[in-house]
Write a protein that holds these residues in place. Structure first.
Motif, mmCIF file in Angstrom:
data_model
loop_
_atom_site.group_PDB
_atom_site.id
_atom_site.type_symbol
_atom_site.label_atom_id
_atom_site.label_comp_id
_atom_site.label_asym_id
_atom_site.label_seq_id
_atom_site.Cartn_x
_atom_site.Cartn_y
_atom_site.Cartn_z
ATOM 1 N N ILE A 312 0.903 -1.476 -0.052
ATOM 2 C CA ILE A 312 0.286 0.097 0.217
ATOM 3 C C ILE A 312 1.067 1.062 -0.045
ATOM 4 C CG2 ILE A 312 -1.533 1.370 1.453
ATOM 5 C CD1 ILE A 312 -2.909 -0.969 2.928
ATOM 6 N N ALA A 385 -13.026 -3.328 -0.811
ATOM 7 C CA ALA A 385 -12.525 -3.694 -2.712
ATOM 8 C C ALA A 385 -10.771 -2.767 -2.943
ATOM 9 C CB ALA A 385 -13.688 -2.788 -3.032
ATOM 10 N N GLY A 387 -6.698 -2.943 -3.023
ATOM 11 C CA GLY A 387 -6.027 -3.409 -4.004
ATOM 12 C C GLY A 387 -6.163 -5.311 -3.216
ATOM 13 N N VAL A 388 -5.918 -5.419 -2.170
ATOM 14 C CA VAL A 388 -6.000 -6.551 -2.074
ATOM 15 C C VAL A 388 -6.582 -7.816 -1.959
ATOM 16 C CG1 VAL A 388 -5.878 -7.059 0.531
ATOM 17 C CG2 VAL A 388 -4.919 -8.005 0.181
ATOM 18 N N ASN A 407 -18.423 -2.830 0.097
ATOM 19 C CA ASN A 407 -17.182 -2.042 0.662
ATOM 20 C C ASN A 407 -18.092 -0.395 0.944
ATOM 21 O OD1 ASN A 407 -14.880 -1.421 0.312
ATOM 22 N ND2 ASN A 407 -15.524 0.063 -0.800
ATOM 23 N N ARG A 408 -16.818 0.285 1.589
ATOM 24 C CA ARG A 408 -17.673 1.903 2.638
ATOM 25 C C ARG A 408 -18.084 2.408 1.112
ATOM 26 N NH1 ARG A 408 -12.697 4.987 5.796
ATOM 27 N NH2 ARG A 408 -11.886 4.605 3.585
ATOM 28 N N SER A 409 -17.155 2.414 0.235
ATOM 29 C CA SER A 409 -17.683 3.417 -0.648
ATOM 30 C C SER A 409 -18.241 2.481 -2.120
ATOM 31 C CB SER A 409 -16.978 4.364 -1.072
ATOM 32 O OG SER A 409 -15.174 3.845 -1.155
ATOM 33 N N ARG A 412 -15.933 2.708 -5.691
ATOM 34 C CA ARG A 412 -15.303 1.858 -5.794
ATOM 35 C C ARG A 412 -15.534 -0.240 -5.793
ATOM 36 N NH1 ARG A 412 -10.204 2.252 -1.610
ATOM 37 N NH2 ARG A 412 -8.889 1.525 -3.627
ATOM 38 N N PRO A 447 -8.273 -2.691 5.817
ATOM 39 C CA PRO A 447 -6.919 -2.361 7.347
ATOM 40 C C PRO A 447 -7.768 -2.375 8.922
ATOM 41 C CG PRO A 447 -7.486 -0.379 5.719
ATOM 42 C CD PRO A 447 -8.080 -1.067 5.374
ATOM 43 N N MET A 450 -6.413 -3.445 11.626
ATOM 44 C CA MET A 450 -4.641 -3.452 11.287
ATOM 45 C C MET A 450 -4.092 -2.386 12.178
ATOM 46 S SD MET A 450 -2.191 -2.922 8.523
ATOM 47 C CE MET A 450 -2.984 -0.631 8.037
ATOM 48 N N THR A 475 -6.838 -10.969 6.664
ATOM 49 C CA THR A 475 -5.380 -10.536 5.375
ATOM 50 C C THR A 475 -5.097 -9.445 6.091
ATOM 51 O OG1 THR A 475 -6.296 -8.365 4.333
ATOM 52 C CG2 THR A 475 -6.817 -10.893 3.274
ATOM 53 N N GLY A 498 -3.762 -14.105 8.922
ATOM 54 C CA GLY A 498 -3.438 -13.124 7.918
ATOM 55 C C GLY A 498 -2.546 -13.384 7.381
ATOM 56 N N PHE A 502 0.206 -14.187 4.150
ATOM 57 C CA PHE A 502 1.390 -13.280 3.785
ATOM 58 C C PHE A 502 2.610 -13.678 3.478
ATOM 59 C CE2 PHE A 502 5.096 -11.613 5.580
ATOM 60 C CZ PHE A 502 5.036 -9.996 5.140
HETATM 61 P P1 NAP Z 1 -6.123 -0.392 -0.270
HETATM 62 O O1 NAP Z 1 -5.818 -1.037 -1.815
HETATM 63 O O2 NAP Z 1 -6.163 1.056 0.528
HETATM 64 O O3 NAP Z 1 -7.848 -1.229 0.469
HETATM 65 C C1 NAP Z 1 -8.457 -0.747 1.396
HETATM 66 C C2 NAP Z 1 -9.640 -0.874 0.972
HETATM 67 O O4 NAP Z 1 -10.651 -1.100 2.529
HETATM 68 C C3 NAP Z 1 -10.755 -0.380 0.592
HETATM 69 O O5 NAP Z 1 -11.856 -0.784 -0.262
HETATM 70 C C4 NAP Z 1 -11.497 1.236 1.844
HETATM 71 O O6 NAP Z 1 -12.476 1.634 1.176
HETATM 72 C C5 NAP Z 1 -11.400 0.035 3.018
HETATM 73 N N1 NAP Z 1 -10.855 0.909 4.239
HETATM 74 C C6 NAP Z 1 -9.988 1.278 4.798
HETATM 75 N N2 NAP Z 1 -10.645 2.258 5.812
HETATM 76 C C7 NAP Z 1 -12.003 1.896 6.359
HETATM 77 C C8 NAP Z 1 -12.605 2.118 6.800
HETATM 78 N N3 NAP Z 1 -11.930 2.736 8.277
HETATM 79 N N4 NAP Z 1 -14.025 1.160 6.914
HETATM 80 C C9 NAP Z 1 -13.734 0.851 6.005
HETATM 81 N N5 NAP Z 1 -13.746 -0.011 5.164
HETATM 82 C C10 NAP Z 1 -12.609 0.767 5.439
HETATM 83 O O7 NAP Z 1 -5.948 -1.247 1.202
HETATM 84 P P2 NAP Z 1 -4.799 -3.176 0.580
HETATM 85 O O8 NAP Z 1 -3.756 -2.958 -0.123
HETATM 86 O O9 NAP Z 1 -6.433 -3.307 -0.148
HETATM 87 O O10 NAP Z 1 -4.921 -3.628 2.271
HETATM 88 C C11 NAP Z 1 -5.497 -3.704 2.666
HETATM 89 C C12 NAP Z 1 -5.254 -4.934 3.787
HETATM 90 O O11 NAP Z 1 -5.090 -6.045 3.922
HETATM 91 C C13 NAP Z 1 -4.519 -4.230 4.878
HETATM 92 O O12 NAP Z 1 -4.088 -4.192 5.794
HETATM 93 C C14 NAP Z 1 -2.860 -4.739 4.546
HETATM 94 O O13 NAP Z 1 -2.076 -5.330 5.054
HETATM 95 C C15 NAP Z 1 -4.030 -5.877 4.296
HETATM 96 N N6 NAP Z 1 -2.749 -7.523 3.534
HETATM 97 C C16 NAP Z 1 -2.210 -8.017 3.877
HETATM 98 C C17 NAP Z 1 -1.731 -9.116 2.858
HETATM 99 C C18 NAP Z 1 -1.624 -10.662 3.261
HETATM 100 O O14 NAP Z 1 -0.364 -10.728 2.430
HETATM 101 N N7 NAP Z 1 -2.017 -10.762 4.363
HETATM 102 C C19 NAP Z 1 -1.197 -8.708 1.370
HETATM 103 C C20 NAP Z 1 -1.959 -7.658 0.988
HETATM 104 C C21 NAP Z 1 -2.293 -6.809 1.891
HETATM 105 P P3 NAP Z 1 -13.097 2.548 0.245
HETATM 106 O O15 NAP Z 1 -12.519 1.893 -0.696
HETATM 107 O O16 NAP Z 1 -14.224 2.942 0.829
HETATM 108 O O17 NAP Z 1 -11.513 3.540 0.760
#
Ligand code: NAP
Length: 529
Positions: A312, A385, A387-388, A407-409, A412, A447, A450, A475, A498, A502
């Protein structure tokens, strides 16, 4: 060989014994030099006696530094008095191995500074005594505009044994300049960057022949921003095995401080004796930063930058970057529109790969003890919705699972449905469905939960979600036991933390970079760290 030095602040005469104990611990941990920071010890007989005790009983060769306020230190006494103290120390019965003198002191009080240099020369005529002069320059605000000129002046100064330049890095690119300075040195030199972007210069000093690198005795005892501890430098960042040909890898993100990746990959390199080191590589979130920084790391041939995990908020930036540079994009990564792995080949060609998607599917199937085909028809609720979530949805939709996105929004979620329209129909859920309906699998792609995230105490699922017998996959891996995992366990669900995903995505990255499997025992990372 780069000397590992541990700086220790001594703030008052009666702290000397504690300071010597700290120095003992530092030497046991691997420090070869102790830097006594006596900035606050100046003035009075007690202070001078304390300094003499430090020098006499120091468990390793030492540097004496009495940094004035005007150079970022704590010493407030008039300049003449400060330089006279250093002279008395040099002329004492237990002179240090090195004394640090600020380059600016030569401009501010030339006579006293030259008298100090003469005192060193005189002392060195004593049999068995050898005191070296470190001429230093620090900038706590950024790269000095006249950095190169400064180095030239320092190099031409008579009686100087070691040149030291330290500045606050504004980006990772400053480290590359520090390495160029080390490569072009004509006498022993330290070129170090401070702050969150500067760790690379401290860890990679042996690769470029830096004379000394500084590390704190323990976290909390740093004397400059961004200093790692001796334990981190040696045990996490493989300091003792870094040499000229060491290959450099890292995790690119913003922020990257919480990442477990350095621990896993460095332990893996150690286990298979791969000549590599893996570092946190903070890059601010805008594409221009990503492009400029990653481009410079790849283009600096002497760095031997061979790849990175990308997290991220840069997973989409990686695809764009690799496309713009004419590299190759693995089909799944291109389809998802996000990649988490950069491979830099020896010929400079680059590849973007997504290891998140296969890792999630493999972890899920292993936990349910099923083949991927058996995911067909399963009802899956995806929370998020971003990256992950995108990678996991692509994998699941391809296998015929019935995916609903929460998803919140809304926009997306709609964008994701649209992007995967040709692959499979994907539904967008309403929050209430999570209470009224039962899904076979729930996956958190937000997240929430987290450490350091928007709400570490929150679960993405509402209370009352019917989880019994379902699989709940997390995750988030920091912490391993998240509020969602606790909620799932309390409601009779099968859980998958998670780390399972990972470690699998890291294993595939490791294979791309080294050609070898990530050793299994390395996967037993310190849970919860
Ligand atoms: P990202 O692209 O920023 O997406 C975050 C998502 O979470 C978006 O859909 C966002 O909603 C939503 N969100 C963020 N804050 C929120 C809140 N306060 N309440 C409700 N929804 C919320 O992030 P990402 O890359 O997908 O990563 C997300 C998580 O996956 C991270 O915690 C990361 O550590 C974990 N991850 C784990 C692995 C693993 O191997 N285990 C690999 C990659 C990522 P909006 O669309 O409304 O903004």
């Amino acid at each position: 060989m780069t000397l590992l030095a541990c700086p220790i602040f001594v703030r008052e005469p009666n702290a000397v014994h504690d300071a010597l104990d700290q120095a003992d611990r530092a030497v046991q941990a691997g420090a070869r030099l102790i830097e006594w920071r006596i900035d606050a010890l100046v003035g009075g007989d007690d202070a001078f006696k304390a300094i003499q005790t430090l020098l006499r009983d120091s468990p390793a060769s030492c540097i004496v530094t009495c940094r004035p306020l005007w150079e970022g230190g704590l010493c407030e006494v008039p300049e003449i008095e400060r330089l006279e103290l250093l002279r008395n120390i040099i002329e004492s019965d237990s002179p240090p191995k090195y004394v640090d003198l600020e380059m600016l002191a030569l401009e501010r009080s030339p006579e006293a500074a030259i008298a100090l240099i003469d005192a060193i020369k005189e002392t060195n005529t004593r049999p068995g005594v050898e005191v070296g002069l470190i001429l230093s320059s620090h900038d706590f605000k950024g790269r000095p505009v006249d950095l190169i000129q400064k180095i030239e002046t320092m190099t031409n100064e008579m009686g100087v044994n070691v040149i030291k330049v330290v500045w606050l890095a504004r980006s990772l690119r400053d480290n590359l300049e520090a390495f160029a300075i080390l490569r072009e040195r004509s006498r022993p030199t330290l070129a170090l960057c401070m702050g969150e972007f500067g760790l690379m210069s401290r860890v990679l000093a042996p690769k470029f022949g830096g004379f000394i690198t500084f590390a704190s005795e323990a976290p909390g005892h740093e004397t400059a921003p961004g200093q790692a501890s001796i334990e981190e430098l040696r045990n996490l960042y493989r300091f003792d095995s870094i040499g000229r040909d060491t290959k450099v890898y890292g995790v690119i993100g913003w922020p990257v401080g919480h990442s477990l990746s350095p621990k896993i990959h460095n332990a893996g390199f150690d286990a298979i004796e791969h000549d590599g080191v893996y570092l946190p590589l903070p890059v601010p979130k805008e594409y221009e930063h990503f492009k400029a920084t990653v481009g410079s790391l790849i283009d600096d041939e002497r760095l031997d930058f061979r790849g990175a995990s990308v997290t991220i908020p840069h997973k989409e930036n990686l695809i764009r970057f690799v496309m713009e540079r004419g590299g190759s994009i693995e089909p799944m990564a291109g389809f998802i529109g996000a990649a988490n792995t950069l491979v830099v080949n020896e010929d400079g060609s680059i590849e973007a790969i997504n290891t998140d998607c296969p890792a999630a599917i493999k972890a899920l199937c292993a936990r349910l003890d099923i083949e991927p085909d058996a995911l067909q028809g399963k009802r899956v609720a995806i929370l998020g919705a971003g990256g992950v979530a995108r990678g996991i949805v692509a994998g699941l939709a391809q296998l015929g699972a019935k995916v609903t996105i929460f998803n919140r929004s809304q926009n997306r979620a709609e964008a994701m449905v649209e992007a995967f329209r040709e692959l499979a129909p994907i539904a967008i859920g309403e929050a209430l469905q999570l209470i009224d309906e039962r899904f076979d699998i729930y996956i958190n792609g937000t997240p929430l939960g987290m450490n350091g995230g928007p709400d570490p105490e929150a679960s993405p699922l509402p209370d009352g979600a019917p989880l019994e017998g379902a699989l709940v996959m997390e995750t988030v891996y920091n912490p391993v036991e998240t509020p969602l995992i606790r909620q799932a366990e309390a409601n009779g669900a099968i859980t998958l933390d998670g780390l399972a995903m990972f470690v699998r995505q890291a294993g595939t990255q490791f294979k791309h970079w080294t050609g070898r499997a990530l050793p299994v025992d390395v996967m037993d990372v310190d849970r919860g760290n």
